[in-house]
Design a protein around this motif. Structure first.
Motif, mmCIF file in Angstrom:
data_model
loop_
_atom_site.group_PDB
_atom_site.id
_atom_site.type_symbol
_atom_site.label_atom_id
_atom_site.label_comp_id
_atom_site.label_asym_id
_atom_site.label_seq_id
_atom_site.Cartn_x
_atom_site.Cartn_y
_atom_site.Cartn_z
ATOM 1 N N LYS B 291 0.847 -1.200 0.000
ATOM 2 C CA LYS B 291 0.000 0.000 0.000
ATOM 3 C C LYS B 291 0.881 1.248 0.000
ATOM 4 C CE LYS B 291 -3.942 2.277 0.532
ATOM 5 N NZ LYS B 291 -5.009 2.268 -0.472
ATOM 6 N N SER B 292 1.949 1.194 0.783
ATOM 7 C CA SER B 292 2.858 2.333 0.871
ATOM 8 C C SER B 292 3.503 2.628 -0.490
ATOM 9 C CB SER B 292 3.892 2.035 1.954
ATOM 10 O OG SER B 292 5.061 2.752 1.721
ATOM 11 N N ASP B 293 3.901 1.584 -1.216
ATOM 12 C CA ASP B 293 4.429 1.772 -2.572
ATOM 13 C C ASP B 293 3.374 2.397 -3.485
ATOM 14 O OD1 ASP B 293 6.884 0.733 -1.976
ATOM 15 O OD2 ASP B 293 6.735 -1.047 -3.256
ATOM 16 N N ALA B 294 2.145 1.897 -3.373
ATOM 17 C CA ALA B 294 1.068 2.396 -4.236
ATOM 18 C C ALA B 294 0.844 3.888 -4.002
ATOM 19 C CB ALA B 294 -0.217 1.622 -3.975
ATOM 20 N N ILE B 295 0.826 4.268 -2.724
ATOM 21 C CA ILE B 295 0.600 5.677 -2.385
ATOM 22 C C ILE B 295 1.787 6.537 -2.837
ATOM 23 C CG2 ILE B 295 0.384 7.307 -0.454
ATOM 24 C CD1 ILE B 295 -1.171 5.064 1.046
ATOM 25 N N SER B 296 3.014 6.064 -2.550
ATOM 26 C CA SER B 296 4.196 6.857 -2.922
ATOM 27 C C SER B 296 4.269 7.089 -4.421
ATOM 28 C CB SER B 296 5.478 6.162 -2.467
ATOM 29 O OG SER B 296 5.515 6.076 -1.073
ATOM 30 N N ALA B 316 -0.117 13.573 -23.956
ATOM 31 C CA ALA B 316 -0.023 12.235 -23.356
ATOM 32 C C ALA B 316 1.444 11.854 -23.145
ATOM 33 C CB ALA B 316 -0.729 11.213 -24.236
ATOM 34 N N ASN B 317 2.145 12.683 -22.401
ATOM 35 C CA ASN B 317 3.581 12.542 -22.209
ATOM 36 C C ASN B 317 3.856 11.542 -21.083
ATOM 37 O OD1 ASN B 317 6.344 12.934 -21.774
ATOM 38 N ND2 ASN B 317 6.214 15.072 -22.441
ATOM 39 N N TRP B 318 3.676 10.259 -21.398
ATOM 40 C CA TRP B 318 3.802 9.222 -20.368
ATOM 41 C C TRP B 318 5.244 9.061 -19.894
ATOM 42 C CZ3 TRP B 318 6.922 5.032 -21.271
ATOM 43 C CH2 TRP B 318 7.292 4.800 -22.593
ATOM 44 N N GLY B 319 6.209 9.550 -20.657
ATOM 45 C CA GLY B 319 7.599 9.498 -20.213
ATOM 46 C C GLY B 319 7.761 10.211 -18.875
ATOM 47 N N ARG B 320 7.055 11.319 -18.712
ATOM 48 C CA ARG B 320 7.139 12.047 -17.445
ATOM 49 C C ARG B 320 6.475 11.266 -16.318
ATOM 50 N NH1 ARG B 320 5.723 18.208 -19.438
ATOM 51 N NH2 ARG B 320 7.483 18.396 -20.890
ATOM 52 N N VAL B 321 5.436 10.519 -16.669
ATOM 53 C CA VAL B 321 4.750 9.711 -15.656
ATOM 54 C C VAL B 321 5.687 8.602 -15.167
ATOM 55 C CG1 VAL B 321 2.803 8.159 -15.222
ATOM 56 C CG2 VAL B 321 2.478 10.216 -16.635
ATOM 57 N N ILE B 322 6.315 7.919 -16.087
ATOM 58 C CA ILE B 322 7.179 6.798 -15.688
ATOM 59 C C ILE B 322 8.424 7.325 -14.962
ATOM 60 C CG2 ILE B 322 8.578 6.474 -17.784
ATOM 61 C CD1 ILE B 322 7.961 3.446 -17.540
ATOM 62 N N MET B 323 8.901 8.485 -15.359
ATOM 63 C CA MET B 323 10.036 9.069 -14.639
ATOM 64 C C MET B 323 9.654 9.405 -13.197
ATOM 65 S SD MET B 323 12.377 11.421 -17.077
ATOM 66 C CE MET B 323 11.100 12.460 -17.759
ATOM 67 N N ALA B 324 8.449 9.952 -13.036
ATOM 68 C CA ALA B 324 7.999 10.284 -11.680
ATOM 69 C C ALA B 324 7.875 9.017 -10.842
ATOM 70 C CB ALA B 324 6.669 11.028 -11.742
ATOM 71 N N VAL B 325 7.383 7.953 -11.445
ATOM 72 C CA VAL B 325 7.302 6.674 -10.723
ATOM 73 C C VAL B 325 8.711 6.221 -10.323
ATOM 74 C CG1 VAL B 325 6.716 4.223 -10.931
ATOM 75 C CG2 VAL B 325 5.131 5.957 -11.810
ATOM 76 N N GLY B 326 9.644 6.350 -11.248
ATOM 77 C CA GLY B 326 11.028 5.952 -10.970
ATOM 78 C C GLY B 326 11.655 6.775 -9.860
ATOM 79 N N ASN B 327 11.190 7.992 -9.698
ATOM 80 C CA ASN B 327 11.715 8.886 -8.665
ATOM 81 C C ASN B 327 10.991 8.778 -7.338
ATOM 82 O OD1 ASN B 327 13.883 10.260 -9.775
ATOM 83 N ND2 ASN B 327 12.532 11.576 -10.964
ATOM 84 N N SER B 328 9.972 7.937 -7.277
ATOM 85 C CA SER B 328 9.096 7.948 -6.104
ATOM 86 C C SER B 328 9.739 7.305 -4.891
ATOM 87 C CB SER B 328 7.791 7.227 -6.431
ATOM 88 O OG SER B 328 8.059 5.856 -6.713
ATOM 89 N N GLY B 329 10.864 6.649 -5.097
ATOM 90 C CA GLY B 329 11.551 6.028 -3.973
ATOM 91 C C GLY B 329 10.880 4.753 -3.494
#
Lengths: 407, 407
Positions: B291-296, B316-329
């Motif tokens: 759950k913590s991963d999902a929220i982060s 629809a710039n999904w590259g920014r979405v995946i980058m944000a996921v990669g940065n979410s820790g």
């Protein structure tokens, strides 16, 4: 022996300042019109180290370089394309990195593992390598000791100006040169604009010493901008030493000090040219209980959209600053001890003293904040630790540029 | 028994929907022209609980209310001014809260400790209470069962419309009513726009039960917008129960479920009216390891300025979405497992499947993102936890409004 800034003198010729480095930059076809392919070539080889994005999603070139730098210490070429990040392209992305290194190596008559690669641009779009193949001969033919600017241009994305830097300094009685090109983060702070930088030096140092120096320099420069792992898939800093000037390992600290100055100036160049930035902002915290508190408070202020828009508006809105400090999650915070000043070359204005508003001259505050370089100074009055974080303001153009990036 | 949304029916009269609540809102002088003083009055008293900002810098009214709610359970009035946050005003700020409660209590012939107070507006500016004193009689004279809208208007700052909500539902065989007014966060996500909300109900529940219900409801509503303690000095949600309809404690879960729906809708109203917002954005993560991963991961995407500007640009710039996921820790992340879709009432478009770009119809994507309500759906494919976070896009107007706030 501590190297002082005085001993470092600025040169004007970027990568050209360093013996053993040739460079070039041309247009091939990753971008519609602009230069998009850069090459750094070390005819006699160079010892290379690097630091890379902490994003868990890494571009294929980043994964490749990390792997190569573990296996090898000596390299002959660094190839950089802009216009396509070659990230999230799966097996094909990996293959394309190998295609790029193999074809360049063949033309240069070197081994593929002597080539490092970086990419920057749109992610998730497979590369079209045809224009790259067609451009390789021209790229290599144009290699020169005078083409640093072309290389700097070829790594740009939304940067508005090519960014080069060179310096010389005396270390251990010998003149050492540094040269660099850098491209900017889209927006420095919040996240994910790609930063690429290539630093060369004629000093001779082993890879592990270079790595120690680069990591230390980055902690006081790139890492006070690129906060908390908020980095792109492609962020890369490579340091290449052409080994022309033997340097005793005893002088590593001096070398590191000079490299740090170099990296600090490169960081500032990037922040000044960030997307839509109109101001370079230094957030300084002093008298925090711990270093970690000092950094967290400074970062919270530097990443606040509300602070950044206020700075853009030249509005001494210290309420937003103190709110950001309150939100920073730092352990030791006394709201009634916080003092805040806005500073610039035009003067300084005290706006909050020990948690309370101080009547201030709004005209002076506006003048202070109308400068291109502004500072936000925060005294937490709970200890003796300090930190400094750099950012830029957030402008209307930032939104315009980023609402329109892919088109 | 689970309350279903069907059983909750929307009413249109805000605070007026609840028996035992009178309200009013007028202009006094905290703001130049607009209404700036609201009053909720409970002639027969109300049991009140509240949740407040987690910012370490708290407004004087917030500290006062927190203290009162620890000491007392029953109150008769909630006074709210807009235009001045009464934060960072030192001893004088504290005294002004007491002045406000004392003078209102005197006029209403109640005890000062029966009054709660909220403030919103510029911080660090001492209050001028003269217009407030002059306005008190008119404020009280206008108290009515019909003046919810006036109260909603009087708590606004940069909101563009007054926000009221009311609902009724059957719990334990009895018809229960809820009414509320809310004012918006400047910008929901990044930080620090003040949110104030006042929810009333005719149900009878003890303070500790109300508190349990409110905390639970907030976790699924206000707290999926106001991320990580990024709250203003003044954020306040008060829940007041006029005790007109006896409710067995056994129905607390049902009450909480209805209150949660109420709070979710209030949150959405705020996000839709956020500064400069043109779109309401739901970021949904599914199949996270924890759950913590999902929220982060969801929060990282929802707070990314680059994602928010892309949504504003309908890109629809999904590259920014995946980058944000990669940065979410987040701890467990497989770049080659991530699937991303953009969704809205106009359809959905798959843009990334298991880490790889999917060719998609750009026209359809633009149409999907041109809706007012858009979703970003991220399947992490590493487990079975899910989360949902709400935000808005980041527009040119956001920067304009915030570069110009104090003037």
């Amino acid at each position: 022996m501590q190297i002082t800034e005085k001993k470092l003198s600025a040169l004007t010729n970027g990568l050209n300042a360093v013996d053993g480095v040739m460079s070039n930059g041309i247009h091939t076809g990753f971008k519609a019109l602009d230069k998009d392919l850069a090459l750094l070539y070390f005819p006699d080889g160079a010892t290379v180290t690097g630091i890379f994005t902490r994003n868990k999603i890494k571009a294929h070139s980043v994964m490749y370089d990390m792997d190569m730098l573990k296996q090898f210490t000596e390299f002959k070429a660094i190839l950089v394309n802009s216009g396509n990040a070659n990230a999230c392209n799966g097996l094909r992305g990996e293959q394309d990195v190998h295609e790029m290194t193999r074809s360049l190596a063949e033309k240069l008559n070197i081994a593929p593992h002597q080539v490092l690669v970086s990419s920057t641009g749109v992610i998730g779009e497979p590369m079209n390598l045809q224009p790259f193949y067609s451009g390789l001969d021209a790229l290599i033919d144009g290699l020169s000791h005078q083409h640093s600017t072309a290389a700097a241009e070829a790594i740009m994305t939304t940067d508005t100006i090519p960014k080069e830097l060179s310096m010389q300094t005396v270390i251990g009685g010998k003149m050492i040169h540094f040269g660099a090109i850098i491209k900017g983060a889209g927006m420095i702070h919040p996240n994910m604009g790609t930063m690429l930088s290539y630093i060369v030096t004629d000093a001779a140092l082993p890879q592990n010493a270079l790595n120690t120096a680069l990591k230390s320099a980055a902690d006081d420069s790139f890492n006070v901008m690129t906060v908390d792992g908020d980095t792109s898939t492609n962020d890369t800093v490579l340091l290449a030493a052409t080994n022309k000037v033997p340097l005793d390992a005893a002088y590593l600290d001096d070398f590191t000090a000079s490299l740090t100055e170099m990296c600090r100036e490169l960081s500032r160049m990037v922040a000044r040219d960030a997307e839509g930035a109109t101001k370079f902002v230094t957030v300084k915290t002093v008298n925090a209980k711990t270093k970690s508190d000092a950094i967290s408070a400074a970062k919270a202020v530097a990443t606040s959209s509300l602070v950044k828009t206020a700075v853009y508006g030249q509005d001494a809105n210290w309420g937003r600053v103190i709110m950001a400090v309150g939100n920073s999650g730092i352990k030791t915070l006394d709201p009634n001890a916080i003092t805040i000043k806005f500073t610039s070359a035009a003067g300084e204005v005290l706006v909050c003293h020990e948690g309370l508003a101080v009547p201030f001259d709004e005209t002076l505050a506006f003048t202070v904040l109308s400068q291109t370089d502004v500072g936000i100074f925060i005294n937490l009055n709970t200890g003796d630790a300090a930190a400094e974080v750099w950012t830029c303001d957030m402008s209307i153009d930032y939104v315009k540029i980023n609402a329109d990036y892919r088109s």
